[in-house]
Scaffold this motif. Sequence first.
Motif, PDB file in Angstrom:
ATOM      1  N   THR A  25       0.692  -1.181   0.005  1.00 38.75           N
ATOM      2  CA  THR A  25       0.068  -0.054   0.005  1.00 38.75           C
ATOM      3  C   THR A  25       0.972   1.209  -0.032  1.00 38.75           C
ATOM      4  O   THR A  25       0.706   2.313  -0.772  1.00 38.75           O
ATOM      5  N   GLU A  26       1.977   1.259   0.867  1.00 35.32           N
ATOM      6  CA  GLU A  26       2.701   2.401   0.812  1.00 35.32           C
ATOM      7  C   GLU A  26       3.513   2.444  -0.466  1.00 35.32           C
ATOM      8  O   GLU A  26       3.628   3.561  -1.137  1.00 35.32           O
ATOM      9  N   TRP A  27       3.994   1.501  -1.203  1.00 34.87           N
ATOM     10  CA  TRP A  27       4.611   1.701  -2.518  1.00 34.87           C
ATOM     11  C   TRP A  27       3.514   1.969  -3.404  1.00 34.87           C
ATOM     12  O   TRP A  27       3.980   2.837  -4.479  1.00 34.87           O
ATOM     13  N   LEU A  28       2.478   1.345  -3.525  1.00 34.63           N
ATOM     14  CA  LEU A  28       1.232   1.726  -4.692  1.00 34.63           C
ATOM     15  C   LEU A  28       0.791   3.247  -4.595  1.00 34.63           C
ATOM     16  O   LEU A  28       0.129   3.680  -5.388  1.00 34.63           O
ATOM     17  N   ASN A  29       1.063   3.729  -3.586  1.00 37.81           N
ATOM     18  CA  ASN A  29       0.566   5.120  -3.476  1.00 37.81           C
ATOM     19  C   ASN A  29       1.582   6.054  -3.614  1.00 37.81           C
ATOM     20  O   ASN A  29       1.503   7.336  -3.324  1.00 37.81           O
ATOM     21  N   ASP A  30       2.884   5.731  -3.927  1.00 40.87           N
ATOM     22  CA  ASP A  30       4.050   6.581  -4.243  1.00 40.87           C
ATOM     23  C   ASP A  30       4.249   6.904  -5.623  1.00 40.87           C
ATOM     24  O   ASP A  30       4.285   6.008  -6.423  1.00 40.87           O
ATOM     25  N   LEU A  31       3.819   8.041  -6.128  1.00 41.78           N
ATOM     26  CA  LEU A  31       3.646   8.368  -7.717  1.00 41.78           C
ATOM     27  C   LEU A  31       5.155   8.164  -8.198  1.00 41.78           C
ATOM     28  O   LEU A  31       5.229   7.756  -9.429  1.00 41.78           O
ATOM     29  N   GLU A  32       6.380   7.952  -7.659  1.00 38.47           N
ATOM     30  CA  GLU A  32       7.646   7.830  -8.465  1.00 38.47           C
ATOM     31  C   GLU A  32       7.524   6.322  -8.570  1.00 38.47           C
ATOM     32  O   GLU A  32       7.899   5.817  -9.706  1.00 38.47           O
ATOM     33  N   VAL A  33       7.123   5.551  -7.714  1.00 39.41           N
ATOM     34  CA  VAL A  33       6.967   4.019  -7.839  1.00 39.41           C
ATOM     35  C   VAL A  33       6.003   3.453  -8.756  1.00 39.41           C
ATOM     36  O   VAL A  33       6.222   2.555  -9.667  1.00 39.41           O
ATOM     37  N   THR A  34       4.887   4.314  -8.879  1.00 33.94           N
ATOM     38  CA  THR A  34       3.685   3.595  -9.776  1.00 33.94           C
ATOM     39  C   THR A  34       3.764   4.527 -11.084  1.00 33.94           C
ATOM     40  O   THR A  34       2.951   4.134 -11.702  1.00 33.94           O
ATOM     41  N   GLN A  35       4.554   5.292 -11.499  1.00 42.73           N
ATOM     42  CA  GLN A  35       4.623   6.120 -12.740  1.00 42.73           C
ATOM     43  C   GLN A  35       4.479   5.172 -13.911  1.00 42.73           C
ATOM     44  O   GLN A  35       4.025   5.346 -14.912  1.00 42.73           O
ATOM     45  N   ASN A  36       5.120   4.037 -13.980  1.00 38.83           N
ATOM     46  CA  ASN A  36       5.331   3.178 -14.841  1.00 38.83           C
ATOM     47  C   ASN A  36       3.963   1.826 -14.784  1.00 38.83           C
ATOM     48  O   ASN A  36       4.056   1.228 -15.558  1.00 38.83           O
ATOM     49  N   LEU A  37       3.042   2.038 -13.756  1.00 36.29           N
ATOM     50  CA  LEU A  37       1.983   1.074 -13.745  1.00 36.29           C
ATOM     51  C   LEU A  37       0.759   1.641 -14.019  1.00 36.29           C
ATOM     52  O   LEU A  37       0.297   2.817 -13.960  1.00 36.29           O
ATOM     53  N   THR A  38      -0.156   0.793 -14.376  1.00 38.16           N
ATOM     54  CA  THR A  38      -1.497   1.178 -14.794  1.00 38.16           C
ATOM     55  C   THR A  38      -2.353   1.651 -13.559  1.00 38.16           C
ATOM     56  O   THR A  38      -3.033   2.387 -13.738  1.00 38.16           O
ATOM     57  N   TYR A  40      -1.042   3.887 -11.653  1.00 34.40           N
ATOM     58  CA  TYR A  40      -0.711   5.210 -11.226  1.00 34.40           C
ATOM     59  C   TYR A  40      -1.524   6.336 -10.944  1.00 34.40           C
ATOM     60  O   TYR A  40      -1.429   7.012 -10.031  1.00 34.40           O
ATOM     61  N   PRO A  41      -2.803   6.384 -11.441  1.00 33.68           N
ATOM     62  CA  PRO A  41      -3.777   7.462 -10.956  1.00 33.68           C
ATOM     63  C   PRO A  41      -4.603   6.972  -9.951  1.00 33.68           C
ATOM     64  O   PRO A  41      -5.692   7.640  -9.519  1.00 33.68           O
ATOM     65  N   HIS A  42      -4.410   5.904  -9.522  1.00 34.01           N
ATOM     66  CA  HIS A  42      -5.537   5.187  -8.521  1.00 34.01           C
ATOM     67  C   HIS A  42      -5.040   5.523  -6.970  1.00 34.01           C
ATOM     68  O   HIS A  42      -3.648   5.510  -6.744  1.00 34.01           O
ATOM     69  N   ILE A  43      -5.917   5.582  -6.072  1.00 30.15           N
ATOM     70  CA  ILE A  43      -5.686   5.665  -4.736  1.00 30.15           C
ATOM     71  C   ILE A  43      -5.942   4.128  -4.260  1.00 30.15           C
ATOM     72  O   ILE A  43      -6.924   3.632  -4.201  1.00 30.15           O
ATOM     73  N   ILE A  44      -4.685   3.841  -3.575  1.00 27.43           N
ATOM     74  CA  ILE A  44      -5.002   2.209  -2.943  1.00 27.43           C
ATOM     75  C   ILE A  44      -5.084   2.183  -1.429  1.00 27.43           C
ATOM     76  O   ILE A  44      -4.085   2.788  -0.765  1.00 27.43           O
ATOM     77  N   SER A  45      -6.110   1.855  -0.933  1.00 33.93           N
ATOM     78  CA  SER A  45      -6.304   1.857   0.542  1.00 33.93           C
ATOM     79  C   SER A  45      -5.772   0.410   0.999  1.00 33.93           C
ATOM     80  O   SER A  45      -5.525  -0.601   0.249  1.00 33.93           O
ATOM     81  N   LEU A  46      -5.559   0.460   2.316  1.00 33.27           N
ATOM     82  CA  LEU A  46      -4.957  -0.762   2.878  1.00 33.27           C
ATOM     83  C   LEU A  46      -5.867  -1.921   2.821  1.00 33.27           C
ATOM     84  O   LEU A  46      -5.670  -3.116   2.649  1.00 33.27           O
ATOM     85  N   THR A  47      -7.259  -1.703   2.905  1.00 35.95           N
ATOM     86  CA  THR A  47      -8.351  -2.827   2.768  1.00 35.95           C
ATOM     87  C   THR A  47      -8.277  -3.286   1.200  1.00 35.95           C
ATOM     88  O   THR A  47      -8.404  -4.516   1.348  1.00 35.95           O
ATOM     89  N   ASN A  48      -8.237  -2.413   0.300  1.00 36.39           N
ATOM     90  CA  ASN A  48      -8.315  -2.725  -1.044  1.00 36.39           C
ATOM     91  C   ASN A  48      -6.905  -3.563  -1.174  1.00 36.39           C
ATOM     92  O   ASN A  48      -7.124  -4.821  -2.274  1.00 36.39           O
ATOM     93  N   GLU A  49      -5.910  -3.152  -0.840  1.00 38.06           N
ATOM     94  CA  GLU A  49      -4.518  -3.702  -1.055  1.00 38.06           C
ATOM     95  C   GLU A  49      -4.901  -5.267  -0.170  1.00 38.06           C
ATOM     96  O   GLU A  49      -4.071  -6.364  -0.882  1.00 38.06           O
ATOM     97  N   LYS A  50      -5.205  -5.416   0.811  1.00 37.80           N
ATOM     98  CA  LYS A  50      -5.163  -6.765   1.249  1.00 37.80           C
ATOM     99  C   LYS A  50      -6.047  -7.841   0.506  1.00 37.80           C
ATOM    100  O   LYS A  50      -5.772  -8.804   0.235  1.00 37.80           O
TER     101      LYS A  50
END
Length: 179
Positions: A25-38, A40-50
């Motif tokens: 969840t930490e990584w997937l909310n970091d724009l630098e990390v997700t810039q290459n992923l689909t 990228y524009p999403h907000i990922i909650s801990l519940t959703n990531e679980k």
Amino acid sequence: MYFKKMIGEKCYLSPVDVNDAEKFTEWLNDLEVTQNLTLYPHIISLTNEKESLEHLAKSHTYSIIDINTGELIGNCGYMDLDHINQTGEVGIFIGNIKYWSIGYGTEALTLLLDYGFKALNLHNIFLKVYSFNERAIKCYKKIGFKTIGKRREALLRGKDRYDIIFMDIVHNEFYAGRQ
């Protein structure tokens, strides 16, 4: 807890651990990390990531673990497996930035491809990559992937449009020159 399913020199692949949801969840909310992923524009909650990791834990998706430190660095896996035609799509994600551009992604993906060709009996493995992701394209070419086409200007980031590049590799190409 991690289990050594596929072992390399730098890293090993382990079945996904749902308890890693907070780190992902930490990584997937970091724009630098997700810039290459689909994602990228999403907000990922801990519940959703679980929930996402619970689903991935039942598929051919694996955590990438540093072999020396036991540290989680990302994940990789197969999507859309077609066992009749022996095809599949692969994806990889290195969330820990300190592991970028030093060979961990190349090794992890090589381990996953070897598993796909030998254990899953695949013949053709496919991926998609954004044209601006030069680091990933270099990695994929190093492994042996070939560009098979592109979808022109199919990705909008900010005010700029980019191509989505399609690459694949077949069994005999992957093993050519490998021991």
